[in-house]
Design an enzyme around this catalytic site. Structure first.
Site, PDB file in Angstrom:
ATOM      1  N   PHE A 275     -11.564   3.571   3.473  1.00 42.46           N
ATOM      2  CA  PHE A 275     -12.253   3.708   2.784  1.00 42.46           C
ATOM      3  C   PHE A 275     -12.440   5.908   3.575  1.00 42.46           C
ATOM      4  O   PHE A 275     -13.555   6.045   3.018  1.00 42.46           O
ATOM      5  CB  PHE A 275     -13.953   4.121   2.257  1.00 42.46           C
TER       6      PHE A 275
ATOM      7  N   GLY B  56      -6.360  -3.504   2.479  1.00 42.89           N
ATOM      8  CA  GLY B  56      -6.332  -4.894   1.375  1.00 42.89           C
ATOM      9  C   GLY B  56      -6.006  -3.889  -0.307  1.00 42.89           C
ATOM     10  O   GLY B  56      -6.172  -4.897  -0.898  1.00 42.89           O
ATOM     11  N   THR B  57      -5.152  -2.788   0.073  1.00 43.03           N
ATOM     12  CA  THR B  57      -4.736  -2.453  -1.268  1.00 43.03           C
ATOM     13  C   THR B  57      -3.427  -2.794  -1.812  1.00 43.03           C
ATOM     14  O   THR B  57      -3.324  -2.861  -2.789  1.00 43.03           O
ATOM     15  CB  THR B  57      -4.697  -0.762  -0.682  1.00 43.03           C
TER      16      THR B  57
ATOM     17  N   PRO C 166       1.627  -3.060 -11.077  1.00 45.89           N
ATOM     18  CA  PRO C 166       0.107  -3.297 -11.974  1.00 45.89           C
ATOM     19  C   PRO C 166      -0.960  -3.659 -10.987  1.00 45.89           C
ATOM     20  O   PRO C 166      -1.575  -3.417 -11.638  1.00 45.89           O
ATOM     21  CB  PRO C 166       0.898  -4.168 -13.792  1.00 45.89           C
TER      22      PRO C 166
ATOM     23  N   THR D  19      -1.889  -5.086  -8.747  1.00 46.49           N
ATOM     24  CA  THR D  19      -2.649  -4.698  -7.590  1.00 46.49           C
ATOM     25  C   THR D  19      -2.877  -3.016  -7.876  1.00 46.49           C
ATOM     26  O   THR D  19      -4.021  -2.300  -7.054  1.00 46.49           O
ATOM     27  CB  THR D  19      -1.456  -3.932  -5.569  1.00 46.49           C
TER      28      THR D  19
ATOM     29  N   LYS E 201       2.735   8.640  -8.195  1.00 51.13           N
ATOM     30  CA  LYS E 201       1.868   9.492  -7.855  1.00 51.13           C
ATOM     31  C   LYS E 201       0.556   8.300  -6.466  1.00 51.13           C
ATOM     32  O   LYS E 201       0.518   7.288  -6.708  1.00 51.13           O
ATOM     33  CB  LYS E 201       0.904  10.513  -9.121  1.00 51.13           C
TER      34      LYS E 201
ATOM     35  N   GLY F 109      -4.879   5.395  -4.537  1.00 47.89           N
ATOM     36  CA  GLY F 109      -6.169   5.061  -3.920  1.00 47.89           C
ATOM     37  C   GLY F 109      -7.522   5.756  -3.790  1.00 47.89           C
ATOM     38  O   GLY F 109      -8.568   4.927  -4.111  1.00 47.89           O
ATOM     39  N   GLU F 110      -7.460   7.293  -5.027  1.00 48.57           N
ATOM     40  CA  GLU F 110      -8.321   7.255  -4.601  1.00 48.57           C
ATOM     41  C   GLU F 110      -8.884   8.992  -5.486  1.00 48.57           C
ATOM     42  O   GLU F 110      -9.747   8.694  -6.021  1.00 48.57           O
ATOM     43  CB  GLU F 110      -9.014   8.646  -3.776  1.00 48.57           C
TER      44      GLU F 110
END
Ligand code: MOS
Length: 725
Positions: free
Chosen positions: A269, A495-496, A617, A619, A686, A689-690
């Protein structure tokens, strides 16, 4: 996510690929390069390839890497907030059985100069903030190290520290630039005049306390310093290559003398984006007892001073609109804290600069330098705090104009990026808002305070979300042998799902089944690739993988010989540069607020995203859910109490700093518009993650307003704030 028996949480979701509403998606003429190939693996909801290793506890995280005969260290941290160390009394500690060395500035290896003052650990007796790492006990066992550390007595010359945020701070200053490179201040048109003549004006102040990343895997490091072979560092890193580029010069080593191994990371993070003091401590300790390896794992309490956090941020928004509800003025003045040791200027103004247009615009950033630990990137830096305030301000203005919040946003969709005049590559915010409204049942929304069931007041809120495109360099190598393609790059999986999706991408780019891909990531000896951070990993890595794969096919054909290899680099085209590129989304929240206690519960949420091509889709959905969960956490729970008399965060553990737990998270729905963006590299994917966290706190605040008629502008939205209103 837990479902309660509440009828408001009845909405179900699946991990299957969602069907976007094709009618609402703009037709793209250009297609990303991958679309010219047969797409077989990309787009499949493949299970995590590292899942079995993780659930059986055999995936080696940094602390678990097999090394021979390690020693253990326990950090010594400063008991004062500012000053310098006068004397270290360590006789009793040295006498503890198993203690090997006591590392302090007196015997620490001499580091080379670095841009980050945070990394100049143990190079002087100075203390910059409370809880700063000022040494370590190295021992045969972690228990001996910890016990001995408790016996070390440190005497200081103490200076008067300053950790209190005040707007009138005498050292308040304008940073030369803010993170991600923009200017601190930007003025376009005449915002003051526009505010004066506006038909509607809103004026409001927003704030939040320091926030902490709180990854499940504590920061841990293991270092092995071998005079001939060089240094090996096992660490939890968001990018082994980036870390090597920072740490090798710091240690006075050639790049090939430092090897960083980081195959599995239990969440970052942003806190594992750049190396922090604990990593340097492990390296210094290993140097002292070389060639013996040394292991470090921080206690949870030590995280609160030594691995970064989001700084305290205050914002003042003034909006002006004409009689029809078109924005005429947008003014955002931001004041943030920064550490005197290392400047960190969160780019809180960034999303305001590209989100909505108005003839008069002003965005400013001021920093208050304090004797606090260095802050760092955290969970959508810039966009999270910026959009939290902007999207509440937008809700207030919609109400002032007498417009529905969605209608008001649609009315203010800009033609082009208002900051730089570039056309947006793909901006499907309108579609996210419209489709989301349909799915969420927005037209069932009542006027503030009109929906009550027993003690609970219900309300719905919406907010837009955005996150910009960053484009680091990345290189990928492909090597063929024994029917397998080794695909090599120093990417990281936090972990993503990178272990899974990068294989999918490589398979399609090489036009082979997934089984023929041998992916290698998480190691600094692999070709350099950018961070897993800034929502840019998948973009830059897939870009490099695609070009490496196509180069391989071009050079070696369909039937390569064993040992055949090729390399490719991420390419950022001029055409892409000519566009303004962002991920978009809309967050819908329903909350219930107790009219008795002021308790707020999120009861239902929907996140709907314009995120380009979705590579996996399963993950991807999980990443969005994670973002939304962090959004609930920041909105309702996460609050740090800084004791400004001493300079430390009092609630420095999970008993006091509450992170959303299962019972705090309702049924969350995740949807996306599956429209590849041709300006986002060969995949058209795109960053995701955030963006999942960005609009959540505003959507919740807006929902609280809709439930109660009370406007909350300071995170987190705790019962006390509702009751004191
Ligand atoms: Mo993210 S805060 O850029 O790791």
């Amino acid at each position: 996510m837990t479902a309660t028996a509440d009828k408001h949480t009845a909405e179900k979701h699946t991990a299957e690929k969602h069907t976007p509403d094709k009618h609402t998606a703009k037709q793209q003429t250009a297609q990303p390069a991958l679309s010219a190939l047969q797409i077989k693996s990309v787009g499949q909801g493949i299970m995590r390839v590292d899942g079995p290793q993780k659930v059986t506890g055999t995936a080696p995280y940094a602390y678990e890497q097999p090394v021979k005969n390690p020693a253990y260290l326990f950090p010594l941290v400063s008991g004062i907030g500012l000053g310098h160390i006068k004397r270290i009394e360590d006789k009793a500690a040295r006498e503890v059985e198993g203690v090997l060395e006591i590392l302090t500035h007196r015997n620490a290896y001499k580091l080379q100069p670095s841009r980050s003052a945070e990394l100049q650990l143990l190079q002087s007796p100075e203390v910059h903030y409370k809880g700063e790492i000022i040494g370590a006990v190295i021992a045969e066992t972690p228990y001996a190290a910890r016990y001995a550390a408790s016996l070390v007595n440190i005497l200081y010359n103490e200076a008067e520290q300053d950790t209190r945020f005040v707007f009138t701070h005498p050292e308040l200053y304008t940073p030369k630039k803010i993170n991600a490179g923009g200017p601190a201040d930007r003025h376009m048109g005449d915002s003051k005049a526009a505010l004066k003549t506006a038909a509607h004006v809103t004026d409001a102040k927003f704030s939040h306390t320091m926030q902490f990343h709180s990854a499940m895997e504590p920061h841990s490091a293991m270092a092995e310093w071998h005079p001939e072979k060089g240094v090996t560092l096992y660490d939890a890193s968001q990018g082994a290559g980036t870390w090597k580029a920072m740490l090798a010069p710091l240690l006075g080593l050639e790049p090939e003398q430092l090897h960083i191994v980081s195959p599995f990371v239990g969440g970052g993070f942003g806190s594992k984006g750049v190396p922090h003091a604990p990593t340097v401590l492990a390296l210094l300790a290993a140097q002292l007892v070389a060639p013996r390896p040394v292991k470090l794992m921080l206690t949870r309490q030590q995280h609160f001073a030594n691995v970064g956090y989001r700084p305290e941020i205050h914002q003042h928004f003034q909006l002006g609109a004409d009689a029809q509800g078109k924005l005429t003025a947008i003014v955002q003045n931001v004041t943030e804290t920064t550490s005197k040791l290392l400047e960190f200027a969160e780019q809180t103004v960034s999303p305001t600069r590209m989100m909505y247009a108005a003839p008069g615009r002003e965005t400013t950033t001021r920093l208050v330098p304090l004797d606090l630990p260095p802050a760092t990137f955290m969970r959508a830096p810039g966009e999270f705090p910026g959009m939290f305030a902007l999207e509440i301000a937008m809700d207030e203005m919609a109400e002032a104009c007498g417009l529905d919040p969605i209608e008001f946003r649609l009315l203010n969709e800009p033609e082009r990026d208002p900051e730089n005049g570039k056309p947006f590559s793909v901006r499907l915010l309108r579609e996210c808002l419209e489709q989301g409204a349909k799915q969420f049942g927005w037209n069932g929304r009542k006027a503030p305070g009109q929906h009550q069931e027993g003690e609970w007041l219900y309300g719905m809120g919406v907010a837009s979300a955005t996150y910009p495109h960053h484009k680091p360099q990345a290189t990928c190598g492909v090597v063929y042998g024994k029917g397998q393609y080794q695909v090599q790059l120093a990417a990281a999986d936090l972990g993503t799902g990178a272990w899974t999706i990068l294989g999918q991408i490589a398979a399609d780019a090489l036009e082979v089944p997934l089984e023929q891909i041998d992916l290698q990531i998480g190691d600094s000896d692999l070709p350099a690739a950018g961070l897993a951070g800034g929502s840019m990993g998948t973009y830059s890595w897939s870009n490099a993988i695609y070009h490496a794969a196509r180069a391989f096919r071009k050079e070696h054909g369909e039937h390569p010989k064993a040992g055949a290899q090729a390399e490719g680099k991420a390419i950022n085209t001029e055409e892409a540069e000519a566009h303004s590129k962002h991920t978009f989304g809309a967050h819908f929240a329903e909350v219930k607020v107790s009219s008795v206690t002021g308790e707020v519960r999120a009861t239902r949420m929907l996140g709907i995203y314009d995120a380009g091509r979705i590579i996996n889709p399963r993950t991807a959905r999980s990443q969005f859910l994670g973002g939304m969960t962090m959004g609930i956490s920041a909105a309702l729970h996460e609050e740090a109490y800084l004791d400004t008399r001493f300079g430390h965060v009092v609630n420095h553990d999970f008993a006091g700093y509450h992170i959303a737990a299962h019972a705090d998270v309702p049924e969350l729905s995740v949807e996306w518009l599956d429209v590849p963006d041709p300006q986002f590299g060969p995949l058209g994917a795109k960053g995701i993650g955030e963006v999942g966290i960005v609009g959540v706190p505003a959507a919740i605040s807006n929902a609280i307003y809709n439930a109660t008629g009370k406007r909350l502008r300071d995170l987190p939205f705790t019962p006390a704030k509702l009751l004191e209103h």
